[in-house]
Design a protein around this motif. Structure first.
Motif: not given
Ligand code: HEC
Ligand code: HEC
Length: 305
Positions: A80, A173, A176, A221, A226, A231, A234, A251, A268
């Motif tokens: 991934k 975004c 999903c 998945t 957030f 995450v 990152a 994913s 973003v």
């Protein structure tokens, strides 16, 4: 009894001997892993990794039960979090980095093993998926970097505002993941960018829910919220930028590299980072309450259009 023990020892000796690598392997990207390295990798794997990733590398180890997300099935050869466009083969150094530093909020912990051991175990993992890795002429993906940030700290709040628009209008975004603005604001920024409003009966009823996605892994998945979930790959704006360029292989999370502009990806990234900062904080509750209250007003007093 003594004889039985002797037989058992002999059997395990034979079993070990049989599965030892006697020759090296050539892998994609022209990487050569000598037999000693693969054998070292195998012993590291058996000691540290097998409990989750399984004897066969299929992710069904004894400790894998109930883990969300489940351990990677290495037989599929789908990783991934490489720093290449999703679908391309990752570079060794980035996978070794994951092995030594772990993935945030998952059972994939940072493993305290040496650089040599980490590299060896990664080479060994490749042997679970020979159709993916065998052949030195196969190319790896182009490495992705975070460079030329058009905003920088000085224009951070501008980047976040712009990122909010990119997130909800340009890239959607929330189709999903979830939305983080009240409906009136969503309509206002849609009007600002596209010259058209969203009719009051046209809002997605799952606007504020994360939506499980079909995937090439063995399970569906979850696109993170957030402000709530981790995450995995990152922590910084730069990390997020690379992840958005790359996508999350297999994913459902696509690469955004050629879908939106580079500046939009940076914006973003700043916005997602600002949402991540709400995780585990009091401000999150205030932030969510505000969306709820504003939507109630919207429902009671009607919609400005
Ligand atoms: C306690 C369980 C556990 C152990 C032990 C474990 N892992 Fe993992 N590993 C995971 C989970 C869970 C994931 C998937 C995380 C995700 O999908 O976000 C993962 C993912 C990975 C990935 C895939 C990264 C990617 O980009 O797709 C690699 C490579 C990996 N592990 C290597 C190892 C190695 C090497 C060891 C031993 C040194 C090890 N793991 C030990 C649970 C474990
Ligand atoms: C088609 C569905 C879909 C869309 C559209 C989508 N994502 Fe995702 N995203 C996912 C899924 C699924 C995951 C979880 C991947 C996983 O860990 O298995 C994810 C994960 C992520 C992650 C976390 C990566 C990590 O390291 O854990 C970030 C950041 C992210 N998405 C940002 C975005 C942004 C920003 C947008 C819009 C520009 C977006 N996504 C659009 C499906 C989507």
């Amino acid at each position: 009894m003594k004889f039985l023990v002797f037989i058992l020892i002999m059997l395990s000796f034979v079993a070990c001997k049989e599965s030892e690598f006697k020759t090296g392997r050539y892998f994609a990207g022209g990487v050569y892993a000598p037999a000693e390295k693969l054998n070292l990798g195998k012993s590291v794997y058996t000691e540290y990794c097998m409990a989750c990733h399984g004897v066969e590398g299929d992710g069904n180890g004894v400790a894998a039960k109930g883990l969300i997300p489940p351990p990677r099935n290495f037989k599929k050869g789908i990783y991934k979090f490489g720093k290449v466009i999703a679908g391309e083969l990752p570079h060794d150094m980035h996978m070794v980095h994951i092995i030594q530093n772990g993935l945030n909020g998952s059972a994939m912990f940072p493993w305290d093993i040496s650089d040599d051991q980490a590299d060896a175990v990664w080479q060994y993992i490749k042997t679970f998926s020979p159709e993916t890795w065998d052949g030195k002429d196969k190319a790896l993906g182009e490495e992705l970097f975070a460079k030329n940030d058009p905003f920088g700290l000085a224009r951070k709040s501008y980047a976040i505002e712009k990122g909010k628009e990119v997130y909800h209008v340009t890239a959607q975004c929330q189709s999903c993941h979830r939305a983080y603005v009240p409906k009136q604001e969503l309509s206002d920024i849609t009007y600002k960018l596209e010259g058209e409003r969203i009719a009051s009966d046209e809002f997605d009823e799952d606007l504020y829910k994360v939506k499980l996605q079909d995937s090439d892994h063995d399970y569906r998945t979850l696109p993170p919220d957030f402000t709530w979930h981790w995450v995995r790959s990152a922590s910084t704006v730069q990390d997020i930028y690379v992840r958005l360029l790359s996508g999350v292989n297999g994913s459902g999370m696509p690469s955004w590299k050629d879908t939106i502009t580079d500046e939009e990806i940076w914006a973003v990234s700043y916005y997602v980072k600002s949402l991540m900062e709400l995780k585990d904080s009091q401000e999150r509750e205030v932030f969510m309450k505000k969306i709820e209250t504003k939507n109630k007003v919207f429902e009671a007093n009607g919609y400005r259009d």
